[in-house]
Motif scaffolding. Structure first.
Motif, mmCIF file in Angstrom:
data_model
loop_
_atom_site.group_PDB
_atom_site.id
_atom_site.type_symbol
_atom_site.label_atom_id
_atom_site.label_comp_id
_atom_site.label_asym_id
_atom_site.label_seq_id
_atom_site.Cartn_x
_atom_site.Cartn_y
_atom_site.Cartn_z
ATOM 1 N N GLU A 1 9.358 -18.608 4.813
ATOM 2 C CA GLU A 1 7.785 -18.519 3.897
ATOM 3 C C GLU A 1 7.347 -16.960 4.584
ATOM 4 N N ILE A 2 7.486 -16.581 5.551
ATOM 5 C CA ILE A 2 7.157 -15.255 5.837
ATOM 6 C C ILE A 2 7.959 -14.070 5.485
ATOM 7 N N VAL A 3 9.241 -14.504 5.622
ATOM 8 C CA VAL A 3 10.502 -13.340 5.403
ATOM 9 C C VAL A 3 10.308 -13.102 3.954
ATOM 10 N N VAL A 4 10.448 -14.357 2.967
ATOM 11 C CA VAL A 4 10.320 -14.158 1.680
ATOM 12 C C VAL A 4 9.318 -13.224 0.952
ATOM 13 N N GLN A 5 8.337 -13.102 1.776
ATOM 14 C CA GLN A 5 7.329 -12.203 1.047
ATOM 15 C C GLN A 5 7.992 -10.756 1.002
ATOM 16 N N VAL A 6 8.541 -10.257 2.262
ATOM 17 C CA VAL A 6 9.186 -9.264 2.267
ATOM 18 C C VAL A 6 10.203 -9.119 1.222
ATOM 19 N N TRP A 7 11.084 -10.208 0.952
ATOM 20 C CA TRP A 7 12.272 -10.117 0.276
ATOM 21 C C TRP A 7 11.701 -9.964 -1.354
ATOM 22 N N LEU A 8 10.612 -10.651 -1.523
ATOM 23 C CA LEU A 8 10.260 -10.736 -2.957
ATOM 24 C C LEU A 8 9.492 -9.286 -3.214
ATOM 25 N N ALA A 9 8.854 -8.684 -2.504
ATOM 26 C CA ALA A 9 8.035 -7.452 -2.531
ATOM 27 C C ALA A 9 9.161 -6.320 -2.732
ATOM 28 N N ILE B 1 0.710 -1.238 -0.166
ATOM 29 C CA ILE B 1 0.006 0.017 -0.057
ATOM 30 C C ILE B 1 0.998 1.123 -0.169
ATOM 31 N N PRO B 2 0.876 1.910 -1.340
ATOM 32 C CA PRO B 2 1.816 2.992 -1.369
ATOM 33 C C PRO B 2 1.012 4.479 -0.687
ATOM 34 N N GLU B 3 1.791 5.075 0.062
ATOM 35 C CA GLU B 3 1.124 6.611 0.363
ATOM 36 C C GLU B 3 2.340 7.542 0.300
ATOM 37 N N THR B 4 1.996 8.681 0.484
ATOM 38 C CA THR B 4 2.960 9.857 0.039
ATOM 39 C C THR B 4 4.229 9.789 1.059
ATOM 40 N N ASP B 5 3.874 9.460 2.120
ATOM 41 C CA ASP B 5 5.116 9.415 3.254
ATOM 42 C C ASP B 5 5.501 7.939 3.672
ATOM 43 N N ARG B 6 5.038 7.119 3.160
ATOM 44 C CA ARG B 6 5.311 5.631 3.644
ATOM 45 C C ARG B 6 4.795 4.634 2.584
ATOM 46 N N GLY B 7 5.323 3.463 2.680
ATOM 47 C CA GLY B 7 4.898 2.293 1.972
ATOM 48 C C GLY B 7 4.750 1.176 2.773
ATOM 49 N N THR B 8 3.373 0.655 2.954
ATOM 50 C CA THR B 8 3.366 -0.614 4.158
ATOM 51 C C THR B 8 3.076 -1.800 3.349
ATOM 52 N N LEU B 9 3.721 -2.790 3.567
ATOM 53 C CA LEU B 9 3.560 -4.067 3.093
ATOM 54 C C LEU B 9 2.640 -4.985 4.098
ATOM 55 N N CYS B 10 1.914 -5.483 3.761
ATOM 56 C CA CYS B 10 0.899 -6.292 4.578
ATOM 57 C C CYS B 10 1.114 -7.888 4.151
ATOM 58 N N ILE B 11 1.693 -8.516 5.069
ATOM 59 C CA ILE B 11 2.011 -9.965 4.828
ATOM 60 C C ILE B 11 1.161 -11.086 5.621
ATOM 61 N N GLY C 1 19.415 -7.305 8.619
ATOM 62 C CA GLY C 1 18.295 -7.842 7.931
ATOM 63 C C GLY C 1 17.551 -6.689 7.274
ATOM 64 N N PHE C 2 16.227 -6.424 7.331
ATOM 65 C CA PHE C 2 15.506 -5.455 6.669
ATOM 66 C C PHE C 2 15.758 -4.024 7.498
ATOM 67 N N GLY C 3 16.369 -3.964 8.449
ATOM 68 C CA GLY C 3 16.554 -2.722 9.056
ATOM 69 C C GLY C 3 15.272 -1.982 9.589
ATOM 70 N N LEU C 4 14.219 -2.457 9.721
ATOM 71 C CA LEU C 4 13.114 -1.607 10.163
ATOM 72 C C LEU C 4 12.972 -1.615 11.718
ATOM 73 N N SER C 5 12.620 -0.083 11.805
ATOM 74 C CA SER C 5 12.294 0.194 13.190
ATOM 75 C C SER C 5 11.279 -0.644 14.059
#
Length: 368
Positions: free
Chosen positions: A137-145, A99-109, A189-193
């Motif tokens: 199988e959970i992590v690869v959703q983020v990797w592929l996205a 889901i893209p927004e002006t100030d962020r991009g949210t991935l729903c997995i 890893g993905f380095g997210l807060s």
């Protein structure tokens, strides 16, 4: 050696990867090197990991793998929301939404192939349940996205937030979900807060109690009703873990870390079911004293559903009452509805073995 015996490196967080390498007689620091190749550079060819010794690279090719699902659907909605259907080796498919927004991009997995909790307003529940997903199988959703979005390439869209709000109940799959979120938040890893990784649960109380001991990521609770009688009907797990036990566990979770931002209470707006001002009054009383905010979610229809979305006036009145009662209240904007990517619409392709349809059918008969 057969592929079934190979170690999928996406299954291992940094601690697990370090332990695995040490068990092979390798140095612990190689874990950081490998993770940087996988998650920073998105390199999945062991031969290309040039700061590893030739011996280690050769060894990895013999005993390790990186397992990917097949991308069987890739759709973009008119509002820019993008949905993928990933098919795993078992034949089950899950859905992941960006889901893209002006100030962020949210991935729903997703965390499970289907869901066994049988909430009647959710299309995932109607698809049934097959199994938990593995950490990989959970992590690869983020990797592929990130790869499919071109994240980091020429300033293209980024994934700034990850929410476990897709198919499945994450806390039923605790032992796979926690290492996966570790990888999301790891600097190697993905380095997210930790404020940008959110786990959404319907209320598995023992797991919430355990959660505070291993992580402090953001917590969202699919509440959807302000009293036990109603919640027993539309969120059946409430019959096992009632509201008082759930609220106590949530309060303890946010209190365990003084820096925690509080719970996000998710509340789907169902016409004539949970959207009256009396319900708003009960909700205001129920949540008093627990830090957090309330997210009202307009119901998104799906084939076979007997529910309708509350009117805009009803949602506005509900929001206004809660705001006047001192709560921070937002109304979630519906995104991706024309490709069935909105909240509650994810279904995938699941080989159901749960027979949860019996519970759903019972609800529908009782309320028809």
């Amino acid at each position: 050696m057969s592929e079934q015996k190979l170690q999928n490196l996406f299954d291992l967080n940094r601690t697990q990867l370090t332990q695995w390498l040490v068990s092979l007689g390798e140095k612990p620091f190689h874990a950081k090197q490998i993770m940087k190749w996988l998650y920073h550079e998105r390199v999945c060819d062991f031969d290309a990991m040039t700061n590893l010794s030739k011996t280690l690279r050769a060894h990895l090719k013999e005993i390790a793998t990186l397992s990917f699902p097949e991308v069987i659907t890739d759709k973009t909605a008119s509002d820019g929301t993008r949905k993928w259907v990933f098919r795993y080796h078992c034949g089950n498919s899950i859905e992941t939404v960006y889901i893209p927004e002006t100030d962020r991009g949210t991935l729903c997995i997703s965390s499970q192939a289907g869901c066994a909790l049988a909430c009647p307003f959710c299309s995932t529940a109607h698809a049934g349940f097959n199994r938990n997903l593995t950490t990989g199988e959970i992590v690869v959703q983020v990797w592929l996205a990130k790869k499919l979005l071109g994240c980091g390439d020429n300033g293209k869209r980024k994934v700034t937030n990850v929410v476990l709000m897709g198919m499945g109940e994450p806390l039923v799959n605790f032992n796979a979900v926690i290492p996966a979120t570790d990888i999301m938040m790891d600097d190697f890893g993905f380095g997210l807060s930790k404020r940008r990784v959110t786990l959404s649960t319907s209320g598995i109380v023992p797991a919430i109690e355990k959660l505070k001991e291993v992580t402090d990521l953001s917590l969202a609770v699919s509440l959807h009703a302000p009293n036990d009688e109603l919640r027993n009907q539309i969120v059946p797990i409430n019959q096992r873990y009632g509201l008082q036990a759930l609220l106590k566990a949530c309060h303890e979770y946010v209190s365990h870390n003084a820096q925690h931002g509080g719970v996000t209470w998710e509340y789907v707006m169902l016409k004539g079911v949970n959207d009256s001002l009396e319900h708003a009054h009960q909700l205001a009383d129920l949540l008093r004293g627990i830090p957090g905010k309330i997210n009202l979610i307009p119901f998104n229809p799906f084939p076979g559903s007997q529910f309708e979305c509350s009117s805009k006036n009803a949602i506005s009145a509900f929001q206004r009452y809660l705001s006047d009662s001192g709560y921070v209240v937002t109304v979630r904007k519906t995104r991706g509805e024309n490709i069935d990517a909105a909240c509650g619409q994810l279904v995938g392709q699941v080989n159901d073995r749960s027979k949860r349809y019996k519970k759903l059918n019972r609800y529908e008969v009782e309320h028809s």
